[in-house]
Scaffold this active site. Structure first.
Site, PDB file in Angstrom:
ATOM      1  N   ARG A  19       0.962  -1.272   0.088  1.00 14.58           N
ATOM      2  CA  ARG A  19      -0.084   0.196  -0.197  1.00 14.58           C
ATOM      3  C   ARG A  19       0.798   1.408  -0.003  1.00 14.58           C
ATOM      4  O   ARG A  19       0.385   2.209  -0.418  1.00 14.58           O
ATOM      5  CB  ARG A  19      -1.000   0.091   1.145  1.00 14.58           C
ATOM      6  CG  ARG A  19      -2.036  -0.974   0.930  1.00 14.58           C
ATOM      7  CD  ARG A  19      -2.890  -0.946   2.300  1.00 14.58           C
ATOM      8  NE  ARG A  19      -4.341  -1.515   1.767  1.00 14.58           N
ATOM      9  CZ  ARG A  19      -5.318  -1.929   2.753  1.00 14.58           C
ATOM     10  NH1 ARG A  19      -4.957  -1.531   3.913  1.00 14.58           N
ATOM     11  NH2 ARG A  19      -6.543  -2.130   2.345  1.00 14.58           N
ATOM     12  N   GLY A  42     -12.475  -4.120   1.467  1.00 12.44           N
ATOM     13  CA  GLY A  42     -13.929  -3.886   1.683  1.00 12.44           C
ATOM     14  C   GLY A  42     -14.201  -3.032   0.522  1.00 12.44           C
ATOM     15  O   GLY A  42     -15.436  -2.812  -0.049  1.00 12.44           O
ATOM     16  N   GLY A  52      -7.114  -8.157   1.365  1.00 17.53           N
ATOM     17  CA  GLY A  52      -5.715  -8.150   1.897  1.00 17.53           C
ATOM     18  C   GLY A  52      -4.881  -9.604   2.025  1.00 17.53           C
ATOM     19  O   GLY A  52      -4.000  -9.914   1.537  1.00 17.53           O
ATOM     20  N   LYS A  68     -14.727 -13.606   6.112  1.00 16.78           N
ATOM     21  CA  LYS A  68     -15.666 -12.679   6.218  1.00 16.78           C
ATOM     22  C   LYS A  68     -16.991 -12.833   5.541  1.00 16.78           C
ATOM     23  O   LYS A  68     -17.516 -12.235   4.833  1.00 16.78           O
ATOM     24  CB  LYS A  68     -15.102 -11.135   5.857  1.00 16.78           C
ATOM     25  CG  LYS A  68     -14.088 -10.301   6.698  1.00 16.78           C
ATOM     26  CD  LYS A  68     -13.513  -9.242   6.076  1.00 16.78           C
ATOM     27  CE  LYS A  68     -12.209  -8.920   6.546  1.00 16.78           C
ATOM     28  NZ  LYS A  68     -11.576  -7.846   5.386  1.00 16.78           N
TER      29      LYS A  68
HETATM   30  P1  ADP Z   1      -9.473 -11.135   2.581  1.00 18.75           P
HETATM   31  O1  ADP Z   1      -8.574 -10.215   3.485  1.00 18.75           O
HETATM   32  O2  ADP Z   1      -8.765 -11.522   1.180  1.00 18.75           O
HETATM   33  O3  ADP Z   1     -11.021 -10.175   2.061  1.00 18.75           O
HETATM   34  P2  ADP Z   1     -11.003 -12.701   4.673  1.00 18.75           P
HETATM   35  O4  ADP Z   1     -10.400 -11.683   5.476  1.00 18.75           O
HETATM   36  O5  ADP Z   1     -12.224 -12.626   4.244  1.00 18.75           O
HETATM   37  O6  ADP Z   1     -10.002 -12.443   3.065  1.00 18.75           O
HETATM   38  O7  ADP Z   1     -10.354 -14.216   4.799  1.00 18.75           O
HETATM   39  C1  ADP Z   1      -9.291 -14.628   5.024  1.00 18.75           C
HETATM   40  C2  ADP Z   1      -9.102 -15.449   6.282  1.00 18.75           C
HETATM   41  O8  ADP Z   1     -10.025 -16.416   5.980  1.00 18.75           O
HETATM   42  C3  ADP Z   1      -7.793 -16.008   6.524  1.00 18.75           C
HETATM   43  O9  ADP Z   1      -7.001 -15.741   7.550  1.00 18.75           O
HETATM   44  C4  ADP Z   1      -7.895 -17.458   6.473  1.00 18.75           C
HETATM   45  O10 ADP Z   1      -7.143 -18.375   7.365  1.00 18.75           O
HETATM   46  C5  ADP Z   1      -9.639 -17.637   6.813  1.00 18.75           C
HETATM   47  N1  ADP Z   1      -9.990 -18.974   6.180  1.00 18.75           N
HETATM   48  C6  ADP Z   1     -10.348 -19.183   5.100  1.00 18.75           C
HETATM   49  N2  ADP Z   1     -10.804 -20.509   5.002  1.00 18.75           N
HETATM   50  C7  ADP Z   1     -10.978 -20.703   6.351  1.00 18.75           C
HETATM   51  C8  ADP Z   1     -11.750 -22.031   7.021  1.00 18.75           C
HETATM   52  N3  ADP Z   1     -12.185 -22.925   6.340  1.00 18.75           N
HETATM   53  N4  ADP Z   1     -11.865 -21.890   8.505  1.00 18.75           N
HETATM   54  C9  ADP Z   1     -11.369 -21.062   9.204  1.00 18.75           C
HETATM   55  N5  ADP Z   1     -10.901 -19.803   8.802  1.00 18.75           N
HETATM   56  C10 ADP Z   1     -10.737 -19.791   7.277  1.00 18.75           C
HETATM   57  C1  3PG Z   2      -8.508  -1.592   4.793  1.00 19.52           C
HETATM   58  O1  3PG Z   2      -7.439  -2.097   5.665  1.00 19.52           O
HETATM   59  O2  3PG Z   2      -9.144  -2.327   4.447  1.00 19.52           O
HETATM   60  C2  3PG Z   2      -8.449  -0.284   4.708  1.00 19.52           C
HETATM   61  O3  3PG Z   2      -7.481   0.540   5.300  1.00 19.52           O
HETATM   62  C3  3PG Z   2      -9.708   0.165   5.529  1.00 19.52           C
HETATM   63  O4  3PG Z   2      -9.668   0.022   6.883  1.00 19.52           O
HETATM   64  P1  3PG Z   2     -10.822  -0.186   7.814  1.00 19.52           P
HETATM   65  O5  3PG Z   2     -11.635  -1.479   7.336  1.00 19.52           O
HETATM   66  O6  3PG Z   2     -10.042   0.112   9.001  1.00 19.52           O
HETATM   67  O7  3PG Z   2     -11.778   1.081   7.541  1.00 19.52           O
HETATM   68 MG    MG Z   3      -8.700 -10.380   5.463  1.00 21.73          MG
END
Ligand code: ADP
Ligand code: 3PG
Ligand code: MG
Length: 406
Positions: A45, A382, A359, A206
């Site tokens: 970033r 997001g 991320g 998420k």
């Molecule tokens: P991104 O950051 O790419 O948007 P998310 O934050 O939604 O992705 O999800 C990433 C997280 O999901 C990772 O930390 C991973 O360990 C977790 N994850 C993926 N599949 C599983 C699972 N089957 N059980 C628990 N956690 C999982």
């Molecule tokens: C992110 O890490 O997705 C952006 O920097 C936004 O952060 P936030 O979800 O804390 O608003």
């Molecule tokens: Mg994530």
């Protein structure tokens, strides 16, 4: 019809204005991941903001003030969330000194003093209670230290906060930085006139935020490929006992609705047919591959299995546009990373337009060694999801329009 993406594409770019002698305030997204020792683990970033910062330096801006949030401090001035942490890295990447400003109101005169090549970085803007409330008082204060506002914080552009949104109301000239423009162009290519078929690959943890996205993209994509903890909710909705797997009970109904809607829209949904299960995530002793409907008692599904990798890879291989958001399993742990890395390679090998958001997904692509083989890796999590949902992101909405006269 004007689409939401084209509204965002129509904002004025930094390229279109003259910054010479101007005090420029740049909202960047320096919300980078750090490890327990405070080391930056991924500076993508920061690197992504360099073209905008360097452009202002090269075009003789009077002063450049960088504003960002860092984490989400619950108490003001919590030192864990100080942006001081990134000053050294930023200086190294910019090849110049960066002056850290703890209290920008007290340093107003300093910032206003015209002296070429001075770059300031303000302390975490979320230390101000008004930031997340989009408080006009904070917006006005930020506006008072600049002549030009540049928003280049794509990762935070879905936030309607004082520094990402409100400040633009009080500045005469407000434009988008180069990262904002690059991101919007990349998503426009995938969403506006995509080469079909389009596959959306979703996974990750998420679930609640992403499952609503699924509903809104059903009219746009041809295939929905679902893995990770997200797919556990769908498998649960199909009546499988997911045992100790991570899923969201409150969204089982939504998963059913998504499946019904998909059928109506002729969107094909791909779900895991086999999964990797473990007795424990922290200290796994028993790890097996089982059919998705046979998760063993007391076990958790933590990755997609080999038959699923094959199924998903075939569906991916027959697509011409692929959007990926969310890992297929707990990829941070070696034993559970295979599915995610294989899908990363399957997408990378496609002769298709390939775009990654999120991320953790971007991190997984890096770890899989495939970062150079994707068409575009977004700096937004997001923000990229809300773009896919078809929203106009607040970070773009108050900026000048490209067709506006200076
Ligand atoms: P991104 O950051 O790419 O948007 P998310 O934050 O939604 O992705 O999800 C990433 C997280 O999901 C990772 O930390 C991973 O360990 C977790 N994850 C993926 N599949 C599983 C699972 N089957 N059980 C628990 N956690 C999982
Ligand atoms: C992110 O890490 O997705 C952006 O920097 C936004 O952060 P936030 O979800 O804390 O608003
Ligand atoms: Mg994530």
């Amino acid at each position: 019809m004007t689409s939401n993406i084209s509204i965002m594409q129509g904002v004025k770019s930094l390229k279109a204005i003259d910054v010479e002698g101007k005090k420029v305030l740049i909202r960047v997204d320096f919300n980078v991941p750090i490890d327990s020792h405070g080391n930056i683990t991924d500076d993508r970033r920061i690197r992504a903001a360099l073209p905008t910062i360097n452009y202002c330096i090269d075009n003789n801006a009077c002063s450049i003030t960088l504003v960002s949030h860092f984490g989400d401090p619950k108490t003001p001035n919590d030192p864990k969330f100080s942006l001081k942490l990134i000053v050294k890295r930023l200086e190294r990447l910019l090849h110049r000194r960066v002056e850290f400003i703890e209290d920008f109101e007290a340093s107003k005169n300093e910032i206003a003093a015209c002296s070429l090549e001075r770059v300031f970085l303000l302390e975490n803007i979320r230390y101000h209670a008004g930031e997340k409330k989009n408080d006009p008082e904070l917006s006005k204060k930020l506006a008072s230290i600049c002549d030009v506002y540049v928003n280049d914080a794509f990762g935070a552009s879905h936030r309607k906060h004082a520094s990402t949104y409100g400040v633009a109301e009080f500045v005469e000239t407000k434009v988008a930085g180069f990262l904002m423009m690059r991101e919007i162009e990349a998503f426009a290519k995938a969403l506006e006139n995509p080469v079909r078929p389009i596959a959306l690959v979703v996974g990750g943890a998420k679930i609640s935020s992403k499952i609503t996205l699924l509903k809104s993209v059903l009219g746009k994509v041809d295939k929905l490929i679902i893995g990770g903890a997200m797919s556990n909710t769908f498998l649960k909705a199909m009546g499988y006992d997911m045992q100790g797997s991570r899923y969201e009970a409150d969204f089982v109904e939504t998963a059913l609705e998504v499946m019904q809607e998909a059928r109506k829209n002729s969107v094909k949904i791909y779900l895991p047919v086999d999964v990797v299960v473990t007795d424990s995530i922290e200290s796994p002793i028993d790890v097996k591959e089982v059919p998705a409907q046979d998760v063993l008692e007391g076990f958790k599904a933590v990755d997609i299995g080999p038959a699923t990798v094959k199924l998903f890879s075939e569906a991916i291989g027959l697509s011409n546009t692929i959007i990926w958001n969310g890992p297929m399993g707990i990829y941070e742990i070696d034993k559970f990373s295979k599915g995610t890395f294989k899908i990363a390679s399957a997408i990378a090998e496609c002769y298709a337009y390939t775009i990654v958001g999120g991320g953790d997904t971007a991190d997984a692509v890096d770890r899989a060694g495939e970062a150079d083989n994707f068409s575009f890796i977004s700096t937004g999590g997001g923000a990229s999801l809300e773009l896919l949902e078809g929203k106009v992101l607040p970070g773009f909405s108050l900026l000048d329009r490209a067709d506006k006269e200076d």
